[in-house]
Structure formats: structure tokens, C-alpha cells
Design an enzyme around this catalytic site. Structure first.
Site, mmCIF file in Angstrom:
data_model
loop_
_atom_site.group_PDB
_atom_site.id
_atom_site.type_symbol
_atom_site.label_atom_id
_atom_site.label_comp_id
_atom_site.label_asym_id
_atom_site.label_seq_id
_atom_site.Cartn_x
_atom_site.Cartn_y
_atom_site.Cartn_z
ATOM 1 N N SER A 9 45.815 41.478 -36.695
ATOM 2 C CA SER A 9 44.939 40.702 -37.572
ATOM 3 C C SER A 9 44.796 41.262 -38.976
ATOM 4 O O SER A 9 44.570 40.518 -39.919
ATOM 5 C CB SER A 9 43.545 40.595 -36.947
ATOM 6 O OG SER A 9 43.631 39.933 -35.724
ATOM 7 N N THR A 10 44.879 42.568 -39.120
ATOM 8 C CA THR A 10 44.631 43.159 -40.433
ATOM 9 C C THR A 10 45.724 44.156 -40.782
ATOM 10 O O THR A 10 46.425 44.663 -39.907
ATOM 11 C CB THR A 10 43.282 43.899 -40.476
ATOM 12 O OG1 THR A 10 43.333 44.989 -39.549
ATOM 13 C CG2 THR A 10 42.131 42.983 -40.126
#
Length: 194
Positions: A9-10
């Protein structure tokens, strides 16, 4: 052909463990991206994979929540792949949807349950983040790098210093302390210069 798809996600999260698992699962090609799973729109590698897979291929993903965080997106993606004659395998969840064979009722149940849990987990994270931000704002605290309480930053630095013995990843430390990864690394850099 076995085709792997990996996502985090990041930018602070690592893809290496997923890539290793996919290579061990005999994937010949990997599609990898660092982008949120809340929407399929910005996921260029997912789109490219769906466009390029062919009938008879198998798409391999380490976990259901790596493919999608919403039960609607998850069902849409898997249905689209199966309609193209592509099987879908989730390694950690031990579920395979074989094109042309239909899914067993137990696999469909597990798939929907695990997809629902992934969506629930994401919703809880968003809810807690919003509540925490509102509490901090009401208390007059500044959110961001300079607004981190010293005790949280020190806890993060202590955990980082003992990563070999505590077995925690940087992502784990961020979750436990609430201190962003850039702040942790900036503080470590400050300490090494001193």
C-alpha cells in the site's frame, strides 16, 4: 504461464517477501506495484496484467488482500480473470479458482469471507486514523513529523535498535508507535550525525 501479482500500500512497505513467495510458486512473470488497494483506478500493473494474461494462464497472488481491499473489487477482478479463461490462486489463503471448472462452494464461501475481512480491516484502519486525527486536532496537537510525541519517537528508535532481537519489521514499528517511517529514519540520521 504462471503470472504473479504483488502489491503493497505504501512506499514504506517492502515487496520482497511477496516476490520471493511468487518466484517459489514458479511464476514466470511478475507484476509489482506500490499503491493503495482501495481503488483499482491507479493500479497500472494490475490493469496491465489483466490485459496481458491469456486463456490457460494462472494468476498467483500471495494473499487475497493484495489483490483487492474491497469485496466488490475482488469479485470483479477474479470474475474478469475467470471469464478470460485464467485461473486465480491465492497462496497463503490456499484457495484456487480454476477457469472453466467453477469454484467449489467452500472456496466461494472462504473467498467471500476473507475478502470481507480484508475490507473490514481497511475500514477499521481508516476509521481509527480519522478518530485519532480528530482527537489530536481537538487537543491542539499538530499532526506530522514535528508533532510526534517524544516518547513515541524514542520508543520507535529503541525498537529499531533492537530489531534483530525483537523480530519486528519497520512496518511493525510504525504500526506500534504511530511514528511515520520518514520520521524514524530522520531521527536515526540525526543521531548518527551527533
Amino acid at each position: 504461464m504462471r503470472i504473479g501479482y504483488a502489491r503493497v500500500s505504501t512506499a514504506g512497505q517492502e515487496l520482497e517477501a511477496q516476490e520471493v513467495a511468487l518466484r517459489e510458486a514458479r511464476c514466470e512473470r511478475l507484476y509489482v506495484e506500490k499503491v493503495t488497494g482501495t481503488s483499482t483506478a491507479p493500479r497500472t500493473q494490475l490493469t496491465a496484467m489483466i490485459d496481458q494474461v491469456r486463456e490457460g494462464d494462472t494468476v498467483v497472488v500471495t494473499k487475497i488482500d493484495r489483490l483487492a481491499r474491497s469485496i466488490i473489487d475482488l469479485n470483479k477482478i477474479v470474475t474478469e480473470l475467470i471469464d478470460k479463461g485464467v485461473s486465480v490462486q491465492f497462496l497463503r489463503d490456499n484457495i484456487t479458482f480454476e477457469a472453466g471448472k467453477g469454484a467449489s462452494s467452500i472456496n466461494t464461501l472462504l473467498f467471500n469471507m476473507l475478502g470481507s475481512f480484508a475490507q473490514f480491516e481497511r475500514d477499521i484502519i481508516v476509521e481509527r486514523t480519522t478518530e485519532g486525527r480528530e482527537r489530536a486536532k481537538a487537543a491542539g496537537k499538530h499532526m506530522g513529523r514535528k508533532g510526534q510525541p517524544d516518547k513515541n519517537v524514542q520508543q520507535a528508535l529503541d525498537l529499531m535498535a533492537n530489531r534483530q532481537s525483537n523480530g519486528m519489521s519497520v512496518s511493525d514499528i510504525v504500526k506500534v508507535t504511530g511514528v511515520p517511517k520518514p520520521t524514524i529514519y530522520a531521527k536515526i540520521k540525526e543521531q548518527t550525525k551527533a
